[in-house]
Enzyme design. Structure first.
Site, PDB file in Angstrom:
ATOM      1  N   ARG A 193       0.850  -1.184   0.000  1.00  0.00           N
ATOM      2  CA  ARG A 193       0.000   0.000   0.000  1.00  0.00           C
ATOM      3  C   ARG A 193       0.890   1.241   0.000  1.00  0.00           C
ATOM      4  NH1 ARG A 193      -3.364  -3.180  -1.240  1.00  0.00           N
ATOM      5  NH2 ARG A 193      -5.350  -3.666  -0.182  1.00  0.00           N
ATOM      6  N   GLU A 221      -4.058   6.676  -7.216  1.00  0.00           N
ATOM      7  CA  GLU A 221      -3.981   5.762  -8.352  1.00  0.00           C
ATOM      8  C   GLU A 221      -5.116   6.072  -9.317  1.00  0.00           C
ATOM      9  OE1 GLU A 221      -3.970   1.676  -7.212  1.00  0.00           O
ATOM     10  OE2 GLU A 221      -2.105   1.838  -6.091  1.00  0.00           O
ATOM     11  N   HIS A 240      -0.789  -1.209 -10.494  1.00  0.00           N
ATOM     12  CA  HIS A 240      -1.406  -2.084  -9.481  1.00  0.00           C
ATOM     13  C   HIS A 240      -1.772  -3.444 -10.093  1.00  0.00           C
ATOM     14  CE1 HIS A 240      -3.570  -1.758  -5.376  1.00  0.00           C
ATOM     15  NE2 HIS A 240      -3.278  -3.017  -5.624  1.00  0.00           N
TER      16      HIS A 240
END
Length: 295
Positions: A193, A221, A240
């Site tokens: 994270r 993001e 991601h």
């Protein structure tokens, strides 16, 4: 429940729509769940194994890509002189190797969950000396793997892979003072994270060429197009996707099935359970569903 596919409002609507016996998360982390307000009678589980292999593969790729950033070995031009007929096949001192690779490298792993353990054993198997940051080290002796509670020890490495859950104890764990103490030239890989790091401090250190970074997670993001992390030669970004592999779909199901099977056995420990939730009502619900399925 797939948390990243739902808005916070939609998640709340679903979670409050019924008196659930069991809620299963397809994520490894629970940072988007208010555990303090979660009813202990509702079992909460998470996918705990399915991310280990793809995240280890991503991290290995990131580390080896950094090690060989000057060019892949098969791209090197052979500058060795042709040996005489009676000379050894490879002239003394003729190797073109530049010392890149994992054998003898120092690798730090922050976290000792399913992902952290897979990372540590993968890099140790390839000859790296691994130091694992964990809250409560054990006294088990492992070849090439040491454990520590000292943050500075996992910052004094060639590569640091962050694989910690995001909790109140890990938010900004790698803050500006900590990152500033890192070994010059440290390559940091974040597969967890973004909030575990001070992203602004990391950006400044990478801009000053004191650090390198491979980031699969950022805040926000996606990053804005003009964000400096997008334009630094010392930084590599991915959207991601480190969790992804050709076997991901079946791996998610395997984790869920293992939990379901454990709930059918009153004497077994429920894998992936998030403390302090209980499995009593969930066991009854699963038992009832299994019985109805046989009718």
């Amino acid at each position: 429940m797939a948390p990243h596919e739902l808005s916070a409002a939609r998640r709340n609507t679903i979670l409050t729509a019924a008196n659930w016996s069991w809620v299963h998360l397809t994520s490894a982390g629970t940072d988007f769940i208010d555990l303090d307000a979660w009813p202990t009678t509702t079992l909460l589980t998470r996918s705990w194994r399915c991310y280990a292999a793809p995240l280890a593969e991503y991290s290995l790729h990131a580390v080896l890509s950094h090690e060989w950033r000057g060019g892949a070995p098969w791209g090197e031009r052979d500058t060795r002189a042709t040996p005489a007929p009676d000379a050894p096949p490879v002239p003394a001192g003729g190797s073109t190797g530049g010392g890149a690779g994992l054998w003898g490298a120092r690798v730090g792993v922050a976290g000792w969950g399913a992902v952290g353990r897979r990372l540590a054993h993968t890099f140790a198997a390839l000859g790296a000396d691994v130091t694992v940051l964990r809250r409560r080290p054990d006294d088990v002796t492992r070849e090439r793997i040491a454990q520590t509670t000292d943050l500075d020890r996992v910052l004094d490495v060639d590569h640091l892979i962050v694989a910690l859950p995001l909790t109140g104890d890990t938010v900004r764990l790698f803050d500006r003072p900590a990152l500033s103490r890192a070994r010059p030239g440290l390559h940091l890989v974040n597969i967890s994270r973004a909030d575990i790091l001070d992203q602004d401090a990391l950006t400044e250190l990478c801009a000053a060429e004191r650090m390198f970074a491979t980031l699969d997670v950022t805040d926000p993001e996606p990053l804005p197009e003009d964000h400096p992390l997008r334009h630094l030669p010392t930084v590599r970004l991915s959207p991601h996707v480190a969790w992804r592999s050709r076997g991901s779909d079946s791996a998610f199901i395997d984790d869920f099935a293992a939990i379901w099977q454990a709930l059918r056995d009153p004497g077994s420990t429920v894998p992936g359970a998030v403390a302090p939730t209980e499995a009593i009502r969930a066991r009854a619900a699963v038992s009832g569903a299994s019985t109805r399925g046989k009718a």
